[in-house]
Design a protein around this motif. Sequence first.
Motif, PDB file in Angstrom:
ATOM      1  N   MET A 164       5.492   5.540  10.253  1.00 59.98           N
ATOM      2  CA  MET A 164       4.246   5.063  10.854  1.00 59.98           C
ATOM      3  C   MET A 164       3.574   4.026   9.967  1.00 59.98           C
ATOM      4  O   MET A 164       3.104   2.979  10.437  1.00 59.98           O
ATOM      5  N   HIS A 165       3.533   4.275   8.671  1.00 54.69           N
ATOM      6  CA  HIS A 165       2.882   3.324   7.765  1.00 54.69           C
ATOM      7  C   HIS A 165       3.727   2.068   7.582  1.00 54.69           C
ATOM      8  O   HIS A 165       3.175   0.984   7.334  1.00 54.69           O
ATOM      9  N   GLY A 166       5.046   2.192   7.711  1.00 58.82           N
ATOM     10  CA  GLY A 166       5.866   0.994   7.721  1.00 58.82           C
ATOM     11  C   GLY A 166       5.563   0.124   8.931  1.00 58.82           C
ATOM     12  O   GLY A 166       5.516  -1.108   8.838  1.00 58.82           O
ATOM     13  N   TRP A 167       5.344   0.757  10.073  1.00 60.20           N
ATOM     14  CA  TRP A 167       4.964   0.021  11.285  1.00 60.20           C
ATOM     15  C   TRP A 167       3.606  -0.652  11.110  1.00 60.20           C
ATOM     16  O   TRP A 167       3.419  -1.812  11.496  1.00 60.20           O
ATOM     17  N   CYS A 168       2.651   0.068  10.520  1.00 60.96           N
ATOM     18  CA  CYS A 168       1.314  -0.500  10.293  1.00 60.96           C
ATOM     19  C   CYS A 168       1.396  -1.715   9.370  1.00 60.96           C
ATOM     20  O   CYS A 168       0.715  -2.725   9.598  1.00 60.96           O
ATOM     21  N   ALA A 169       2.206  -1.636   8.319  1.00 59.14           N
ATOM     22  CA  ALA A 169       2.343  -2.759   7.400  1.00 59.14           C
ATOM     23  C   ALA A 169       2.988  -3.954   8.090  1.00 59.14           C
ATOM     24  O   ALA A 169       2.641  -5.102   7.808  1.00 59.14           O
ATOM     25  N   ALA A 170       3.921  -3.694   9.013  1.00 56.30           N
ATOM     26  CA  ALA A 170       4.627  -4.780   9.686  1.00 56.30           C
ATOM     27  C   ALA A 170       3.767  -5.466  10.741  1.00 56.30           C
ATOM     28  O   ALA A 170       3.873  -6.675  10.949  1.00 56.30           O
ATOM     29  N   TYR A 171       2.896  -4.686  11.388  1.00 58.99           N
ATOM     30  CA  TYR A 171       2.145  -5.229  12.517  1.00 58.99           C
ATOM     31  C   TYR A 171       0.657  -5.423  12.246  1.00 58.99           C
ATOM     32  O   TYR A 171       0.015  -6.246  12.903  1.00 58.99           O
ATOM     33  N   GLN A 172       0.097  -4.675  11.303  1.00 55.05           N
ATOM     34  CA  GLN A 172      -1.350  -4.695  11.141  1.00 55.05           C
ATOM     35  C   GLN A 172      -1.809  -4.956   9.708  1.00 55.05           C
ATOM     36  O   GLN A 172      -2.994  -5.176   9.485  1.00 55.05           O
ATOM     37  N   GLY A 173      -0.949  -4.909   8.727  1.00 58.77           N
ATOM     38  CA  GLY A 173      -1.352  -5.074   7.334  1.00 58.77           C
ATOM     39  C   GLY A 173      -1.697  -6.515   7.008  1.00 58.77           C
ATOM     40  O   GLY A 173      -1.473  -7.434   7.803  1.00 58.77           O
ATOM     41  N   PRO A 174      -2.260  -6.748   5.812  1.00 60.32           N
ATOM     42  CA  PRO A 174      -2.613  -8.121   5.400  1.00 60.32           C
ATOM     43  C   PRO A 174      -1.407  -9.039   5.301  1.00 60.32           C
ATOM     44  O   PRO A 174      -1.553 -10.256   5.400  1.00 60.32           O
ATOM     45  N   ASP A 175      -0.222  -8.474   5.105  1.00 62.36           N
ATOM     46  CA  ASP A 175       0.992  -9.282   5.013  1.00 62.36           C
ATOM     47  C   ASP A 175       1.915  -9.046   6.197  1.00 62.36           C
ATOM     48  O   ASP A 175       3.132  -9.206   6.096  1.00 62.36           O
ATOM     49  N   ALA A 176       1.344  -8.640   7.335  1.00 65.21           N
ATOM     50  CA  ALA A 176       2.156  -8.418   8.529  1.00 65.21           C
ATOM     51  C   ALA A 176       2.934  -9.679   8.870  1.00 65.21           C
ATOM     52  O   ALA A 176       2.421 -10.794   8.751  1.00 65.21           O
ATOM     53  N   SER A 177       4.180  -9.492   9.268  1.00 63.30           N
ATOM     54  CA  SER A 177       5.026 -10.654   9.531  1.00 63.30           C
ATOM     55  C   SER A 177       6.144 -10.292  10.493  1.00 63.30           C
ATOM     56  O   SER A 177       6.442  -9.106  10.708  1.00 63.30           O
ATOM     57  N   VAL A 178       6.747 -11.326  11.061  1.00 66.62           N
ATOM     58  CA  VAL A 178       7.892 -11.125  11.939  1.00 66.62           C
ATOM     59  C   VAL A 178       9.045 -10.498  11.162  1.00 66.62           C
ATOM     60  O   VAL A 178       9.782  -9.650  11.678  1.00 66.62           O
ATOM     61  N   ASP A 183      10.299  17.874   6.235  1.00 73.05           N
ATOM     62  CA  ASP A 183      11.034  16.628   6.032  1.00 73.05           C
ATOM     63  C   ASP A 183      10.893  15.691   7.228  1.00 73.05           C
ATOM     64  O   ASP A 183      10.828  14.466   7.076  1.00 73.05           O
ATOM     65  N   VAL A 184      10.798  16.265   8.423  1.00 77.92           N
ATOM     66  CA  VAL A 184      10.621  15.447   9.625  1.00 77.92           C
ATOM     67  C   VAL A 184       9.243  14.801   9.624  1.00 77.92           C
ATOM     68  O   VAL A 184       9.093  13.611   9.925  1.00 77.92           O
ATOM     69  N   VAL A 185       8.226  15.568   9.277  1.00 80.28           N
ATOM     70  CA  VAL A 185       6.872  15.015   9.215  1.00 80.28           C
ATOM     71  C   VAL A 185       6.807  13.906   8.170  1.00 80.28           C
ATOM     72  O   VAL A 185       6.201  12.850   8.392  1.00 80.28           O
ATOM     73  N   GLU A 186       7.456  14.125   7.035  1.00 82.03           N
ATOM     74  CA  GLU A 186       7.464  13.101   5.975  1.00 82.03           C
ATOM     75  C   GLU A 186       8.142  11.818   6.459  1.00 82.03           C
ATOM     76  O   GLU A 186       7.636  10.709   6.221  1.00 82.03           O
ATOM     77  N   GLU A 187       9.261  11.957   7.147  1.00 84.90           N
ATOM     78  CA  GLU A 187       9.964  10.793   7.673  1.00 84.90           C
ATOM     79  C   GLU A 187       9.082  10.026   8.659  1.00 84.90           C
ATOM     80  O   GLU A 187       8.949   8.792   8.582  1.00 84.90           O
ATOM     81  N   LEU A 188       8.474  10.742   9.587  1.00 80.62           N
ATOM     82  CA  LEU A 188       7.662  10.085  10.615  1.00 80.62           C
ATOM     83  C   LEU A 188       6.397   9.474  10.020  1.00 80.62           C
ATOM     84  O   LEU A 188       5.931   8.422  10.481  1.00 80.62           O
ATOM     85  N   LEU A 189       5.854  10.098   8.981  1.00 77.56           N
ATOM     86  CA  LEU A 189       4.607   9.605   8.388  1.00 77.56           C
ATOM     87  C   LEU A 189       4.835   8.257   7.693  1.00 77.56           C
ATOM     88  O   LEU A 189       4.069   7.310   7.889  1.00 77.56           O
ATOM     89  N   TRP A 190       5.908   8.156   6.906  1.00 78.68           N
ATOM     90  CA  TRP A 190       6.134   6.870   6.234  1.00 78.68           C
ATOM     91  C   TRP A 190       6.601   5.821   7.235  1.00 78.68           C
ATOM     92  O   TRP A 190       6.303   4.622   7.067  1.00 78.68           O
ATOM     93  N   ALA A 206       0.845  -1.190   0.000  1.00 74.22           N
ATOM     94  CA  ALA A 206       0.000   0.000   0.000  1.00 74.22           C
ATOM     95  C   ALA A 206       0.885   1.245   0.000  1.00 74.22           C
ATOM     96  O   ALA A 206       1.926   1.297   0.656  1.00 74.22           O
ATOM     97  N   ALA A 207       0.456   2.244  -0.747  1.00 71.23           N
ATOM     98  CA  ALA A 207       1.226   3.482  -0.833  1.00 71.23           C
ATOM     99  C   ALA A 207       1.046   4.296   0.442  1.00 71.23           C
ATOM    100  O   ALA A 207      -0.072   4.474   0.929  1.00 71.23           O
ATOM    101  N   ALA A 208       2.147   4.772   0.993  1.00 75.32           N
ATOM    102  CA  ALA A 208       2.076   5.640   2.169  1.00 75.32           C
ATOM    103  C   ALA A 208       1.716   7.051   1.730  1.00 75.32           C
ATOM    104  O   ALA A 208       2.186   7.528   0.690  1.00 75.32           O
ATOM    105  N   PRO A 209       0.878   7.745   2.488  1.00 78.95           N
ATOM    106  CA  PRO A 209       0.565   9.135   2.132  1.00 78.95           C
ATOM    107  C   PRO A 209       1.787  10.019   2.310  1.00 78.95           C
ATOM    108  O   PRO A 209       2.667   9.734   3.131  1.00 78.95           O
ATOM    109  N   SER A 210       1.848  11.065   1.534  1.00 76.83           N
ATOM    110  CA  SER A 210       2.987  11.975   1.586  1.00 76.83           C
ATOM    111  C   SER A 210       2.564  13.312   2.183  1.00 76.83           C
ATOM    112  O   SER A 210       1.572  13.908   1.750  1.00 76.83           O
ATOM    113  N   TRP A 211       3.311  13.769   3.159  1.00 73.96           N
ATOM    114  CA  TRP A 211       3.074  15.100   3.717  1.00 73.96           C
ATOM    115  C   TRP A 211       3.482  16.182   2.725  1.00 73.96           C
ATOM    116  O   TRP A 211       2.839  17.223   2.616  1.00 73.96           O
TER     117      TRP A 211
END
Length: 230
Positions: A130-144, A121-128, A72-77
């Motif tokens: 956050m979505h990397g964390w969501c993909a790792a822990y909550q997305g359809p392909d979340a994995s260790v 640039d800080v907001v952009e870094e933190l925003l993606w 999934a594409a992460a939103p961009s600030w």
Amino acid sequence: MNTPPHPEPRAERPENGGATGAAVVGLARQVDDLTRRLDMLGPVNGRIDELTQVVAETAQVLATLAARRRPAAAPSWLLAPAEPEQVAQLLDELTEWLRRVFLRYPDGAAVVPECWAWHADVVEELLWLMHGWCAAYQGPDASVQLAGDWHDRQRPGVVNRLRKSVGSCSIEAHQTRPGWGAPPGAPAPVPGTRHTDLIVDWWATGREQTPPEPPTDDRVAQGSIGGALR
């Protein structure tokens, strides 16, 4: 004088039916042989049909898996839509995630300054992140594996870049930070949240212009944040 009638000629019958009969017999044998061969191919044709069905089903399964695993594409600030409601939603979600996840890491809390929302640039870094964390822990392909990559590579990388771009931690910051004396493991408060409305208005409607001046504590207390936009 009567002439005797000519006898009608008789068709000659070649021995064993002649050449035509032999050809017919040979053709019949060929047809019979072809029929037997086709009968032998019957199971093979059925197997080919089964394999064709299996290939079609496999292709469908692979297409479904590819669609599910498409990241999934992460939103961009930096490219956020010029709509205050959508900008506010991005900032609200990020602020909540910072409070619940990122600021529970001491090095993360140390590199998020009060003015973090003024640094695109800080907001952009933190925003993606956050979505990397969501993909790792909550997305359809979340994995260790994804979670490990987030901890080992993504989060430390963002922390290092923020430390270089917006400052680093110090003993003074630990001594004077809000929430000092809180229970161990408690998240640090998200800094600068009182200014988010100001940031939303600027980023949604005038991000190409000079950012608004952060209001002083007195102006905040007097409810005159809007004056900074005039």
